[in-house]
Write a protein that holds these residues in place. Structure first.
Motif, PDB file in Angstrom:
ATOM      1  N   GLY A 141     -17.141 -18.913  24.738  1.00 19.27           N
ATOM      2  CA  GLY A 141     -16.373 -20.114  24.434  1.00 19.27           C
ATOM      3  C   GLY A 141     -15.037 -20.134  25.132  1.00 19.27           C
ATOM      4  N   ILE A 142     -14.459 -21.318  25.180  1.00 19.74           N
ATOM      5  CA  ILE A 142     -13.135 -21.509  25.755  1.00 19.74           C
ATOM      6  C   ILE A 142     -12.415 -22.572  24.936  1.00 19.74           C
ATOM      7  CG2 ILE A 142     -13.880 -23.231  27.454  1.00 19.74           C
ATOM      8  CD1 ILE A 142     -11.790 -21.785  29.361  1.00 19.74           C
ATOM      9  N   GLY A 143     -11.112 -22.401  24.792  1.00 19.33           N
ATOM     10  CA  GLY A 143     -10.365 -23.354  23.989  1.00 19.33           C
ATOM     11  C   GLY A 143      -8.876 -23.176  24.131  1.00 19.33           C
ATOM     12  N   MET A 144      -8.159 -23.770  23.184  1.00 18.67           N
ATOM     13  CA  MET A 144      -6.701 -23.766  23.190  1.00 18.67           C
ATOM     14  C   MET A 144      -6.219 -23.494  21.770  1.00 18.67           C
ATOM     15  SD  MET A 144      -4.061 -24.238  25.171  1.00 18.67           S
ATOM     16  CE  MET A 144      -4.285 -25.358  26.507  1.00 18.67           C
ATOM     17  N   MET A 145      -5.162 -22.692  21.651  1.00 14.92           N
ATOM     18  CA  MET A 145      -4.567 -22.418  20.356  1.00 14.92           C
ATOM     19  C   MET A 145      -3.103 -22.834  20.393  1.00 14.92           C
ATOM     20  SD  MET A 145      -4.886 -19.128  17.859  1.00 14.92           S
ATOM     21  CE  MET A 145      -4.601 -17.923  19.094  1.00 14.92           C
ATOM     22  N   TYR A 146      -2.675 -23.548  19.346  1.00 12.40           N
ATOM     23  CA  TYR A 146      -1.288 -23.967  19.204  1.00 12.40           C
ATOM     24  C   TYR A 146      -0.682 -23.176  18.058  1.00 12.40           C
ATOM     25  CZ  TYR A 146       2.792 -26.763  18.020  1.00 12.40           C
ATOM     26  OH  TYR A 146       4.068 -27.172  17.729  1.00 12.40           O
ATOM     27  N   ASN A 147       0.356 -22.403  18.341  1.00 10.77           N
ATOM     28  CA  ASN A 147       1.035 -21.598  17.328  1.00 10.77           C
ATOM     29  C   ASN A 147       2.115 -22.459  16.673  1.00 10.77           C
ATOM     30  OD1 ASN A 147      -0.438 -19.183  18.012  1.00 10.77           O
ATOM     31  ND2 ASN A 147       0.767 -19.179  19.893  1.00 10.77           N
ATOM     32  N   ILE A 148       1.798 -22.972  15.483  1.00 13.11           N
ATOM     33  CA  ILE A 148       2.703 -23.878  14.771  1.00 13.11           C
ATOM     34  C   ILE A 148       3.990 -23.152  14.400  1.00 13.11           C
ATOM     35  CG2 ILE A 148       2.970 -25.274  12.685  1.00 13.11           C
ATOM     36  CD1 ILE A 148      -0.119 -25.717  12.844  1.00 13.11           C
ATOM     37  N   ASN A 149       3.855 -21.972  13.832  1.00 14.71           N
ATOM     38  CA  ASN A 149       4.995 -21.106  13.555  1.00 14.71           C
ATOM     39  C   ASN A 149       4.506 -19.666  13.673  1.00 14.71           C
ATOM     40  OD1 ASN A 149       3.800 -20.396  11.042  1.00 14.71           O
ATOM     41  ND2 ASN A 149       4.832 -22.085  10.018  1.00 14.71           N
ATOM     42  N   GLU A 150       5.279 -18.717  13.183  1.00 17.82           N
ATOM     43  CA  GLU A 150       4.916 -17.308  13.330  1.00 17.82           C
ATOM     44  C   GLU A 150       3.612 -16.962  12.612  1.00 17.82           C
ATOM     45  OE1 GLU A 150       7.037 -13.740  11.419  1.00 17.82           O
ATOM     46  OE2 GLU A 150       7.978 -13.984  13.396  1.00 17.82           O
ATOM     47  N   ASN A 151       3.310 -17.645  11.517  1.00 19.40           N
ATOM     48  CA  ASN A 151       2.151 -17.292  10.704  1.00 19.40           C
ATOM     49  C   ASN A 151       0.946 -18.214  10.850  1.00 19.40           C
ATOM     50  OD1 ASN A 151       4.711 -16.401   8.889  1.00 19.40           O
ATOM     51  ND2 ASN A 151       3.035 -14.941   8.776  1.00 19.40           N
ATOM     52  N   VAL A 152       1.134 -19.453  11.257  1.00 17.20           N
ATOM     53  CA  VAL A 152       0.051 -20.438  11.258  1.00 17.20           C
ATOM     54  C   VAL A 152      -0.230 -20.918  12.677  1.00 17.20           C
ATOM     55  CG1 VAL A 152      -0.719 -22.671  10.357  1.00 17.20           C
ATOM     56  CG2 VAL A 152       0.694 -21.194   8.940  1.00 17.20           C
ATOM     57  N   SER A 153      -1.511 -20.966  13.014  1.00 11.44           N
ATOM     58  CA  SER A 153      -1.906 -21.502  14.317  1.00 11.44           C
ATOM     59  C   SER A 153      -3.112 -22.417  14.146  1.00 11.44           C
ATOM     60  CB  SER A 153      -2.214 -20.373  15.305  1.00 11.44           C
ATOM     61  OG  SER A 153      -3.260 -19.574  14.834  1.00 11.44           O
ATOM     62  N   LEU A 154      -3.266 -23.327  15.081  1.00 15.61           N
ATOM     63  CA  LEU A 154      -4.357 -24.302  15.112  1.00 15.61           C
ATOM     64  C   LEU A 154      -5.169 -24.030  16.366  1.00 15.61           C
ATOM     65  CD1 LEU A 154      -5.513 -26.986  13.901  1.00 15.61           C
ATOM     66  CD2 LEU A 154      -3.941 -28.166  15.433  1.00 15.61           C
ATOM     67  N   ARG A 155      -6.515 -23.913  16.219  1.00 18.75           N
ATOM     68  CA  ARG A 155      -7.354 -23.591  17.374  1.00 18.75           C
ATOM     69  C   ARG A 155      -8.461 -24.620  17.544  1.00 18.75           C
ATOM     70  NH1 ARG A 155     -11.050 -18.231  17.822  1.00 18.75           N
ATOM     71  NH2 ARG A 155     -12.414 -19.469  16.507  1.00 18.75           N
ATOM     72  N   ALA A 156      -8.634 -25.088  18.776  1.00 19.59           N
ATOM     73  CA  ALA A 156      -9.757 -25.951  19.161  1.00 19.59           C
ATOM     74  C   ALA A 156     -10.589 -25.172  20.174  1.00 19.59           C
ATOM     75  CB  ALA A 156      -9.260 -27.247  19.776  1.00 19.59           C
ATOM     76  N   LEU A 157     -11.924 -25.177  19.981  1.00 20.30           N
ATOM     77  CA  LEU A 157     -12.776 -24.322  20.800  1.00 20.30           C
ATOM     78  C   LEU A 157     -14.109 -25.003  21.072  1.00 20.30           C
ATOM     79  CD1 LEU A 157     -12.627 -21.306  21.832  1.00 20.30           C
ATOM     80  CD2 LEU A 157     -13.985 -20.732  19.846  1.00 20.30           C
ATOM     81  N   MET A 158     -14.604 -24.846  22.307  1.00 19.86           N
ATOM     82  CA  MET A 158     -15.965 -25.256  22.677  1.00 19.86           C
ATOM     83  C   MET A 158     -16.730 -23.970  22.955  1.00 19.86           C
ATOM     84  SD  MET A 158     -15.251 -28.398  25.313  1.00 19.86           S
ATOM     85  CE  MET A 158     -14.695 -27.258  26.547  1.00 19.86           C
ATOM     86  N   ARG A 159     -17.981 -23.914  22.471  1.00 22.20           N
ATOM     87  CA  ARG A 159     -18.743 -22.672  22.614  1.00 22.20           C
ATOM     88  C   ARG A 159     -20.189 -22.984  22.960  1.00 22.20           C
ATOM     89  NH1 ARG A 159     -17.390 -19.984  17.950  1.00 22.20           N
ATOM     90  NH2 ARG A 159     -15.882 -18.747  19.062  1.00 22.20           N
ATOM     91  N   TYR A 160     -20.765 -22.151  23.814  1.00 23.43           N
ATOM     92  CA  TYR A 160     -22.186 -22.207  24.161  1.00 23.43           C
ATOM     93  C   TYR A 160     -22.851 -20.981  23.545  1.00 23.43           C
ATOM     94  CZ  TYR A 160     -26.458 -21.842  26.897  1.00 23.43           C
ATOM     95  OH  TYR A 160     -27.766 -21.735  27.270  1.00 23.43           O
ATOM     96  N   VAL A 161     -23.993 -21.178  22.877  1.00 25.01           N
ATOM     97  CA  VAL A 161     -24.730 -20.078  22.252  1.00 25.01           C
ATOM     98  C   VAL A 161     -26.142 -20.066  22.825  1.00 25.01           C
ATOM     99  CG1 VAL A 161     -25.518 -19.062  20.090  1.00 25.01           C
ATOM    100  CG2 VAL A 161     -23.392 -20.387  20.127  1.00 25.01           C
ATOM    101  N   ASP A 162     -26.521 -18.949  23.424  1.00 27.00           N
ATOM    102  CA  ASP A 162     -27.868 -18.758  23.953  1.00 27.00           C
ATOM    103  C   ASP A 162     -28.640 -17.923  22.943  1.00 27.00           C
ATOM    104  OD1 ASP A 162     -30.016 -18.782  25.748  1.00 27.00           O
ATOM    105  OD2 ASP A 162     -29.374 -16.896  26.653  1.00 27.00           O
ATOM    106  N   LEU A 163     -29.765 -18.446  22.463  1.00 33.13           N
ATOM    107  CA  LEU A 163     -30.528 -17.786  21.407  1.00 33.13           C
ATOM    108  C   LEU A 163     -31.745 -17.076  21.967  1.00 33.13           C
ATOM    109  CD1 LEU A 163     -30.358 -20.667  18.821  1.00 33.13           C
ATOM    110  CD2 LEU A 163     -29.089 -18.536  18.749  1.00 33.13           C
ATOM    111  N   SER A 167     -38.119 -19.164  18.354  1.00 34.14           N
ATOM    112  CA  SER A 167     -39.066 -19.974  19.132  1.00 34.14           C
ATOM    113  C   SER A 167     -38.737 -21.464  19.120  1.00 34.14           C
ATOM    114  CB  SER A 167     -40.489 -19.752  18.618  1.00 34.14           C
ATOM    115  OG  SER A 167     -40.598 -20.170  17.279  1.00 34.14           O
ATOM    116  N   LYS A 168     -38.135 -21.965  18.036  1.00 40.01           N
ATOM    117  CA  LYS A 168     -37.936 -23.406  17.900  1.00 40.01           C
ATOM    118  C   LYS A 168     -36.615 -23.901  18.465  1.00 40.01           C
ATOM    119  CE  LYS A 168     -40.850 -23.616  13.854  1.00 40.01           C
ATOM    120  NZ  LYS A 168     -40.923 -23.857  12.432  1.00 40.01           N
ATOM    121  N   VAL A 169     -35.636 -23.020  18.671  1.00 38.27           N
ATOM    122  CA  VAL A 169     -34.305 -23.427  19.135  1.00 38.27           C
ATOM    123  C   VAL A 169     -33.975 -22.664  20.411  1.00 38.27           C
ATOM    124  CG1 VAL A 169     -31.879 -23.653  18.544  1.00 38.27           C
ATOM    125  CG2 VAL A 169     -33.601 -23.813  16.751  1.00 38.27           C
ATOM    126  N   ASN A 170     -33.568 -23.389  21.461  1.00 37.29           N
ATOM    127  CA  ASN A 170     -33.249 -22.765  22.748  1.00 37.29           C
ATOM    128  C   ASN A 170     -31.790 -22.340  22.840  1.00 37.29           C
ATOM    129  OD1 ASN A 170     -35.887 -23.320  23.497  1.00 37.29           O
ATOM    130  ND2 ASN A 170     -35.339 -25.270  24.425  1.00 37.29           N
TER     131      ASN A 170
END
Length: 184
Positions: A141-163, A167-170
């Motif tokens: 995955g790749i994304g961006m994290m915004y550090n709101i303050n020293e303790n709290v951060s917000l993360r947005a992420l896109m991820r690819y999962v290869d299974l 048999s039913k899910v690729n």
């Protein structure tokens, strides 16, 4: 897929070779994410909403690990006029994360993750018994994290999962947004 994997490895190589800030301390954190998942199956494309709970740590400002557990909502699709299939999944595993601090005050971090997890899919055709199928998924995955303050951060992420071994899910595409609370 090989190009994405090599890009992820080069990003991790940068994170390992970068000099860590000597004042930066080991920081554990807990997080919660809301996610939207698109699955690619043999003949359908189910969509899931998911809740991801995670516990992790940053060892320095460029490298960390994260254990996760996620549970999806159910998705119901009509196969024909009389048949309907209902499916859901859960997963747990471990990710390795690399961070590239951006900006003068390091408010933003470019984030890359590589990991593996066990995925357990449940499906039910009409009113029959649940079918269960499990296997390993390799995640990048790749994304961006915004550090709101020293303790709290917000993360947005896109991820690819290869299974594998399912048999039913690729493969899966995950889009998530979440909060992290860092214990300093």
């Amino acid at each position: 897929m090989k190009k994405i994997f090599l890009l992820g490895l080069s990003f991790f190589g940068f994170a390992f070779s970068a000099n860590a800030d000597e004042n930066f301390e080991y920081t554990p954190y807990v997080g919660i994410d809301y996610g939207y998942m698109q699955a690619k199956t043999q003949n359908q494309k189910p969509n899931y909403h998911l809740l991801n709970v995670n516990v992790g740590t940053k060892y320095n400002q460029h490298f960390g690990t994260e254990a996760f557990f996620e549970q999806s909502s159910s998705d119901a699709k009509k196969i024909d006029s009389e048949s309907k299939i209902k499916s859901s999944y859960r997963a747990y595993g471990l990710d390795v994360s690399a961070y590239l601090p951006l900006g003068c005050y390091h408010d933003f971090d470019l984030t890359a993750t590589v990991g593996a997890g066990e995925y357990v899919f449940y499906d039910k055709l009409n009113h029959q018994k649940h079918n269960r199928e499990s296997g390993f998924g390799y995640r990048i995955g790749i994304g961006m994290m915004y550090n709101i303050n020293e303790n709290v951060s917000l993360r947005a992420l896109m991820r690819y999962v290869d299974l594998n071994d399912i048999s039913k899910v690729n493969h899966l595409y995950e889009y998530s947004l979440g909060l992290r609370y860092h214990f300093y």
